[in-house]
Design a protein around this motif. Structure first.
Motif, mmCIF file in Angstrom:
data_model
loop_
_atom_site.group_PDB
_atom_site.id
_atom_site.type_symbol
_atom_site.label_atom_id
_atom_site.label_comp_id
_atom_site.label_asym_id
_atom_site.label_seq_id
_atom_site.Cartn_x
_atom_site.Cartn_y
_atom_site.Cartn_z
ATOM 1 N N UNK A 150 0.812 -1.231 0.000
ATOM 2 C CA UNK A 150 0.000 0.000 0.000
ATOM 3 C C UNK A 150 0.842 1.278 0.000
ATOM 4 N N UNK A 151 2.158 1.163 0.248
ATOM 5 C CA UNK A 151 2.999 2.353 0.225
ATOM 6 C C UNK A 151 3.201 2.890 -1.192
ATOM 7 N N UNK A 152 3.009 2.021 -2.232
ATOM 8 C CA UNK A 152 3.187 2.493 -3.610
ATOM 9 C C UNK A 152 1.901 2.430 -4.425
ATOM 10 N N UNK A 153 0.898 1.701 -3.963
ATOM 11 C CA UNK A 153 -0.341 1.617 -4.721
ATOM 12 C C UNK A 153 -1.363 0.741 -4.025
ATOM 13 N N UNK A 154 -2.635 0.967 -4.323
ATOM 14 C CA UNK A 154 -3.724 0.203 -3.708
ATOM 15 C C UNK A 154 -4.605 -0.383 -4.800
ATOM 16 N N UNK A 155 -5.529 -1.214 -4.384
ATOM 17 C CA UNK A 155 -6.451 -1.845 -5.311
ATOM 18 C C UNK A 155 -6.433 -3.353 -5.135
ATOM 19 N N UNK A 156 -7.388 -4.040 -5.756
ATOM 20 C CA UNK A 156 -7.457 -5.495 -5.700
ATOM 21 C C UNK A 156 -7.059 -6.078 -7.042
ATOM 22 N N UNK A 157 -6.325 -7.186 -7.008
ATOM 23 C CA UNK A 157 -5.884 -7.824 -8.241
ATOM 24 C C UNK A 157 -5.391 -9.228 -7.976
ATOM 25 N N UNK A 158 -4.905 -9.878 -9.023
ATOM 26 C CA UNK A 158 -4.355 -11.231 -8.901
ATOM 27 C C UNK A 158 -2.836 -11.240 -9.017
ATOM 28 N N UNK A 159 -2.266 -10.317 -9.786
ATOM 29 C CA UNK A 159 -0.814 -10.194 -9.922
ATOM 30 C C UNK A 159 -0.450 -8.724 -9.785
ATOM 31 N N UNK A 160 0.570 -8.441 -8.968
ATOM 32 C CA UNK A 160 1.000 -7.072 -8.693
ATOM 33 C C UNK A 160 2.464 -6.903 -9.076
ATOM 34 N N UNK A 161 2.810 -5.696 -9.520
ATOM 35 C CA UNK A 161 4.185 -5.352 -9.892
ATOM 36 C C UNK A 161 4.540 -4.018 -9.257
ATOM 37 N N UNK A 162 5.771 -3.901 -8.742
ATOM 38 C CA UNK A 162 6.287 -2.614 -8.281
ATOM 39 C C UNK A 162 7.743 -2.498 -8.703
ATOM 40 N N UNK A 163 8.174 -1.256 -8.987
ATOM 41 C CA UNK A 163 9.552 -0.971 -9.339
ATOM 42 C C UNK A 163 10.262 -0.362 -8.144
ATOM 43 N N UNK A 164 11.482 -0.802 -7.897
ATOM 44 C CA UNK A 164 12.256 -0.338 -6.748
ATOM 45 C C UNK A 164 13.595 0.223 -7.195
#
Length: 613
Positions: A375-389
């Motif tokens: 939740x620090x980079x994005x919210x919402x419901x899904x099955x697969x999540x991606x974040x860039x670091x």
């Protein structure tokens, strides 16, 4: 394109005049020229790592055990491939992860027909439909593995070409499955390893790479002896998935993975994370397929060998587009992007339609819908999540790359103890640190044998568990299952730091204990011949024995003598496949008569006889 400046004629007459005019003009247009330059000429945003997350779902709650029986099917974990490709599918970039059964144990390229019945650790049947979208997208082909005796349609009776197997065991009927551990029902199991076919079309799956000892039974052709050609010795050289092999994620927690972005990938590239998930025993009304019936087994009293209702819905793929330029550090998908071919003959993606289920554990529901794990980079419901670091500008003064020069590697892990049981082991270690902070991740692999782990052979080991980094110095204990009894192993661990630096290996050797079956009857020879005291044939003989013991004192005395004398013979029989096959054939008519008598008794007393005490 930059602006064009037209100079009046009088100011073009002398060099000095030109300079006097150009100085203020250039000062005026430089900002516009800078903005008009292509993006690569300016400072770029570059991200050095990408994380992804998903959670496999089970068929029915509770989901606390990854392997369970539900009525007439098994609730086994899925096979998963994760890879990166161009957003327009024009280029395959990198494989990030493939689960062990496909990457390590050759599920897609084993000897035997693709539709042979299954089992928890089934040794035969090339599952061409397991992960076809990933396999064909990758573009690598391998020779097919086929039976040395040419009997692709046989599940059994391969004793002359079978040798000890370090992983697989006999296809088990549902009544034999130990759902908590999926333990093999026998101490020793021999399988046909197969040979590489030179006269068949190549397929996109590598053979298994867990074999390190070879025998004359592994010869490709007769005569079988010293110096014969053995394709099995080449399997590990063909299999190039060591570095991305991973254990199957469980149902009880969110799985999180990481991709270290290679320098060859440009920040301006439009990419997509692809996650393909397949699962046996996932049938519905549109996808319900009958397994091949091996008449050689059924005609010899082995109709319960393997589980025939394993083939169902095809693999499902999920897709998350993302950019490396920092414009979108968080992305998710809530739906499946498509599904693969049931026969596994191409990597075509068909759009999700009404033939694919969307319920817990099934079809699109193989991955659970969940809230964002970050939740620090994005919210919402899904099955697969991606974040860039670790994103930052490049090309700007004062913006050095934190990984150049590379920082010191994490400290090595401190191993505390390893305790081996018959089919599992528990290991305890202390979390290590990366510059005083928790490391990024651990790599934990299990090697067969007593040879010490080295940087060279570490990747040849099997990834058994995934452990989340913890507070440095804290102890952590994990369990490894699906081991073989009376077998030496080496468990090796290394820590990975924030710049992909690697700690030295920490390791311990251990040996699993002997397998102790529950004493159910004393049908020692039949148990050895069939491989399990719970096999249907052994159960039928046990009932026949109990009836004989109760009906005659002479029969009771003879049975007691048999139970005292037969264990040594059973021990020898259990270690040799050919004599076991002979005994099974001899017992088949007796078992058939016993089962017929039991069925007749149930027709009189539907509840069956009272349990033997």
């Amino acid at each position: 394109m930059g602006a064009m400046v037209l100079l009046p004629g009088p100011w073009r007459s002398t060099a000095g005049g030109r300079l006097r005019f150009l100085a203020p003009a250039l000062l005026a247009v430089l900002p516009a020229l800078w903005l008009a330059l292509p993006a690569p000429a300016r400072a770029e945003m570059r991200c050095t790592s990408m994380r992804f997350a998903f959670q496999p779902d089970c068929f029915a709650p509770p989901c606390d055990k990854p392997k369970r029986k539900l009525d007439d099917r098994l609730d086994l974990g899925p096979q998963i491939a994760v890879w990166i490709e161009a957003a327009d599918r024009s280029r395959f970039v990198d494989t990030v992860l493939v689960t062990n059964l496909t990457a390590r144990y050759g599920l897609g390229n084993r000897p035997g027909l693709a539709d042979l019945p299954s089992g928890p650790k089934h040794p035969y049947g090339k599952r061409l439909m397991v992960l076809p979208i990933w396999a064909y997208s990758r573009g690598q082909l391998y020779p097919q593995v086929v039976m040395q005796d040419g009997k692709e349609e046989w599940m059994g009776f391969h004793e002359p070409i079978s040798s000890p197997d370090p992983y697989y065991c006999r296809p088990m009927g549902l009544s034999e499955v130990d759902v908590d551990a999926i333990a093999c029902p026998t101490k020793v199991f021999n399988s046909a390893k197969g040979k590489l076919a030179t006269d068949r079309v190549q397929i996109p799956y590598p053979p298994r790479n867990d074999l390190n000892t070879f025998h004359q039974q592994d010869c490709d052709d007769a005569p079988r002896g010293a110096g014969c050609a053995r394709s099995a010795e080449k399997f590990s050289m063909l299999n190039d998935l060591d570095a991305v092999s991973a254990p199957t994620p469980g149902f009880d927690k969110v799985f999180e993975g990481r991709w270290q972005i290679p320098p060859s990938v440009k920040p301006s590239d439009d990419l997509a994370l692809m996650v393909e998930v397949s699962r046996e025993f996932d049938q519905n009304d549109s996808h319900r397929y009958t397994a091949y019936n091996d008449r050689m087994l059924s005609d010899n009293g082995f109709s319960q060998t393997g589980l025939p209702n394993n083939l169902g819905q095809p693999s499902v793929v999920y897709r998350v587009p993302f950019k490396l330029d920092g414009s979108g550090r968080f992305a998710l998908t809530a739906t499946g992007a498509g599904y693969g071919r049931v026969d596994g003959t191409s990597g075509t993606i068909a759009p999700i339609d009404a033939t694919i289920s969307d319920k817990p554990g099934s079809g699109v529901g193989r991955l659970r819908t969940m809230a964002s794990p970050w939740p620090d980079v994005g919210t919402g419901e899904g099955r697969v999540f991606v974040r860039l670091d670790e994103c930052g500008e490049t090309g700007e003064p004062g913006m050095p790359n934190e990984c150049e020069p590379a920082p010191a590697a994490p400290a090595p892990v401190e191993m505390v103890k390893v305790t081996g049981e018959a089919t599992s082991a528990s290991a305890t270690f202390k979390h290590t640190s990366d510059a005083g902070k928790p490391v990024q991740r651990y790599e934990i692999r299990l090697l067969n044998g007593k040879d010490p782990a080295t940087d060279k052979n570490f990747l040849e080991g099997v990834p058994k568990v995934m452990v989340d980094p913890g507070e440095p110095g804290a102890e952590f204990t994990f369990t490894m299952s699906e081991l073989k009894p009376l077998t030496p192993y080496v468990i090796a661990i290394r820590a990975i730091g924030r710049c992909n630096t690697q700690s030295p290996l920490a390791q311990m050797e251990f040996t699993t204990s002997d397998l102790e079956f529950q004493q159910l009857s004393g049908c020692f020879i039949a148990t050895a011949a069939y491989g399990s005291p719970l096999a249907p044939g052994v159960e039928a003989l046990r009932g026949l024995r109990n009836q004989a013991r109760q009906g005659s004192a002479l029969a009771a005395a003879a049975i007691d003598l048999y139970e005292r004398a037969s264990p040594p013979l059973a021990a020898l029989l259990g270690a040799a496949d050919a004599p076991r096959a002979v005994v099974r054939r001899l017992l088949a008519p007796v078992i058939e008569a016993a089962q017929a008598g039991s069925a007749a008794a149930r027709s009189v007393n539907p509840l069956g006889p009272s349990p033997a005490r």
